[in-house]
Design a protein around this motif. Structure first.
Motif, PDB file in Angstrom:
ATOM      1  N   GLU A 176       0.871  -1.185   0.137  1.00 58.80           N
ATOM      2  CA  GLU A 176      -0.169   0.074  -0.079  1.00 58.80           C
ATOM      3  C   GLU A 176       0.744   1.448  -0.088  1.00 58.80           C
ATOM      4  N   ASP A 177       1.908   1.479   0.804  1.00 60.94           N
ATOM      5  CA  ASP A 177       3.007   2.501   0.883  1.00 60.94           C
ATOM      6  C   ASP A 177       3.493   2.498  -0.417  1.00 60.94           C
ATOM      7  N   ASP A 178       3.872   1.529  -1.343  1.00 60.27           N
ATOM      8  CA  ASP A 178       4.658   1.751  -2.555  1.00 60.27           C
ATOM      9  C   ASP A 178       3.488   2.124  -3.568  1.00 60.27           C
ATOM     10  N   ILE A 179       2.396   1.984  -3.422  1.00 59.10           N
ATOM     11  CA  ILE A 179       1.415   2.265  -4.368  1.00 59.10           C
ATOM     12  C   ILE A 179       1.032   3.856  -4.205  1.00 59.10           C
ATOM     13  N   PHE A 180       0.944   4.152  -2.932  1.00 62.06           N
ATOM     14  CA  PHE A 180       0.914   5.718  -2.365  1.00 62.06           C
ATOM     15  C   PHE A 180       2.107   6.455  -2.837  1.00 62.06           C
ATOM     16  N   TYR A 181       3.269   5.962  -2.705  1.00 61.03           N
ATOM     17  CA  TYR A 181       4.337   6.658  -3.267  1.00 61.03           C
ATOM     18  C   TYR A 181       4.603   6.731  -4.628  1.00 61.03           C
ATOM     19  N   LEU A 182       4.064   5.907  -5.535  1.00 61.87           N
ATOM     20  CA  LEU A 182       3.967   5.955  -7.036  1.00 61.87           C
ATOM     21  C   LEU A 182       3.155   6.878  -7.226  1.00 61.87           C
ATOM     22  N   LEU A 183       1.837   6.939  -6.569  1.00 63.47           N
ATOM     23  CA  LEU A 183       0.814   7.862  -6.936  1.00 63.47           C
ATOM     24  C   LEU A 183       1.474   9.358  -6.775  1.00 63.47           C
ATOM     25  N   CYS A 184       2.017   9.530  -5.484  1.00 62.70           N
ATOM     26  CA  CYS A 184       2.375  10.958  -5.205  1.00 62.70           C
ATOM     27  C   CYS A 184       3.684  11.298  -6.266  1.00 62.70           C
ATOM     28  N   PHE A 185       4.505  10.564  -6.484  1.00 58.98           N
ATOM     29  CA  PHE A 185       5.616  10.907  -7.438  1.00 58.98           C
ATOM     30  C   PHE A 185       5.464  10.674  -8.805  1.00 58.98           C
ATOM     31  N   SER A 186       4.396  10.238  -9.089  1.00 59.39           N
ATOM     32  CA  SER A 186       4.129   9.832 -10.517  1.00 59.39           C
ATOM     33  C   SER A 186       4.337  11.229 -11.499  1.00 59.39           C
ATOM     34  N   GLU A 187       3.996  12.494 -11.097  1.00 61.71           N
ATOM     35  CA  GLU A 187       4.316  13.513 -11.823  1.00 61.71           C
ATOM     36  C   GLU A 187       5.719  13.790 -12.064  1.00 61.71           C
ATOM     37  N   TRP A 230      11.861   3.563  -0.509  1.00 67.90           N
ATOM     38  CA  TRP A 230      10.897   3.171  -1.413  1.00 67.90           C
ATOM     39  C   TRP A 230      11.431   2.904  -2.849  1.00 67.90           C
ATOM     40  N   HIS A 231      12.379   3.953  -3.260  1.00 67.48           N
ATOM     41  CA  HIS A 231      13.046   3.764  -4.422  1.00 67.48           C
ATOM     42  C   HIS A 231      13.953   2.386  -4.570  1.00 67.48           C
ATOM     43  N   LEU A 232      14.708   1.905  -3.544  1.00 67.53           N
ATOM     44  CA  LEU A 232      15.463   0.675  -3.456  1.00 67.53           C
ATOM     45  C   LEU A 232      14.532  -0.223  -3.561  1.00 67.53           C
ATOM     46  N   ARG A 233      13.410  -0.375  -2.947  1.00 63.79           N
ATOM     47  CA  ARG A 233      12.594  -1.618  -2.960  1.00 63.79           C
ATOM     48  C   ARG A 233      11.904  -1.560  -4.193  1.00 63.79           C
ATOM     49  N   MET A 234      11.737  -0.481  -5.313  1.00 66.42           N
ATOM     50  CA  MET A 234      11.206  -0.408  -6.582  1.00 66.42           C
ATOM     51  C   MET A 234      12.376  -0.946  -7.595  1.00 66.42           C
ATOM     52  N   GLY A 235      13.589  -1.242  -7.013  1.00 65.79           N
ATOM     53  CA  GLY A 235      14.710  -1.691  -7.972  1.00 65.79           C
ATOM     54  C   GLY A 235      15.430  -0.459  -8.648  1.00 65.79           C
ATOM     55  N   MET A 236      15.506   0.654  -8.080  1.00 67.24           N
ATOM     56  CA  MET A 236      16.168   1.732  -8.655  1.00 67.24           C
ATOM     57  C   MET A 236      17.407   2.120  -7.787  1.00 67.24           C
TER      58      MET A 236
END
Length: 87
Positions: free
Chosen positions: A33-44, A70-76
Motif C-alpha cells: 500500500e505504501d508503494d502504491i501511495f508513493y508511486l501515486l504521489c511521485f508519478s508526476e 521506496w526507490h530501493l524497493r522498486m529496484g532503482m
C-alpha cells in the motif's frame, strides 16, 4: 490485579496468538500500500500524469525521508528524480 485488567490481558494475548501467523502477510500488504501511495504521489515527477497532485503536494516534505527506501524497493539504485537527492 482486577478482573477487568485480567480480561483485557487475556484478550490482548488472544489477539496476539491469532495475528502471529499473519504478521508477515500484514506487513507485506502495508508495504505494498505504501508503494502504491508513493508511486501515486511521485508519478508526476516520473512523467506520469497525477490526477491528485494538488492534494499530494503538501505531503512531499513528510515523504522525502522515506523516499530512499521506496526507490530501493522498486529496484532503482539511484533516485530517479532530479529534484530529490537522497543517495
Amino acid at each position: 490485579m482486577g478482573l477487568q485488567e485480567a480480561i483485557s490481558r487475556a484478550l490482548a494475548f488472544y489477539d496476539e496468538v491469532l495475528s502471529l501467523p499473519h504478521r508477515a502477510e500484514i506487513k507485506r500488504e502495508l508495504r505494498d500500500e505504501d508503494d502504491i501511495f508513493y508511486l501515486l504521489c511521485f508519478s508526476e515527477m516520473l512523467g506520469l500524469p497525477n490526477p491528485v497532485s494538488y492534494y499530494t503536494l503538501e505531503l512531499y516534505p513528510e515523504m522525502i525521508e522515506q523516499f530512499h527506501d521506496w526507490h530501493l524497493r522498486m529496484g532503482m539504485e539511484k533516485s530517479p528524480l532530479d529534484g530529490i537527492r537522497c543517495c
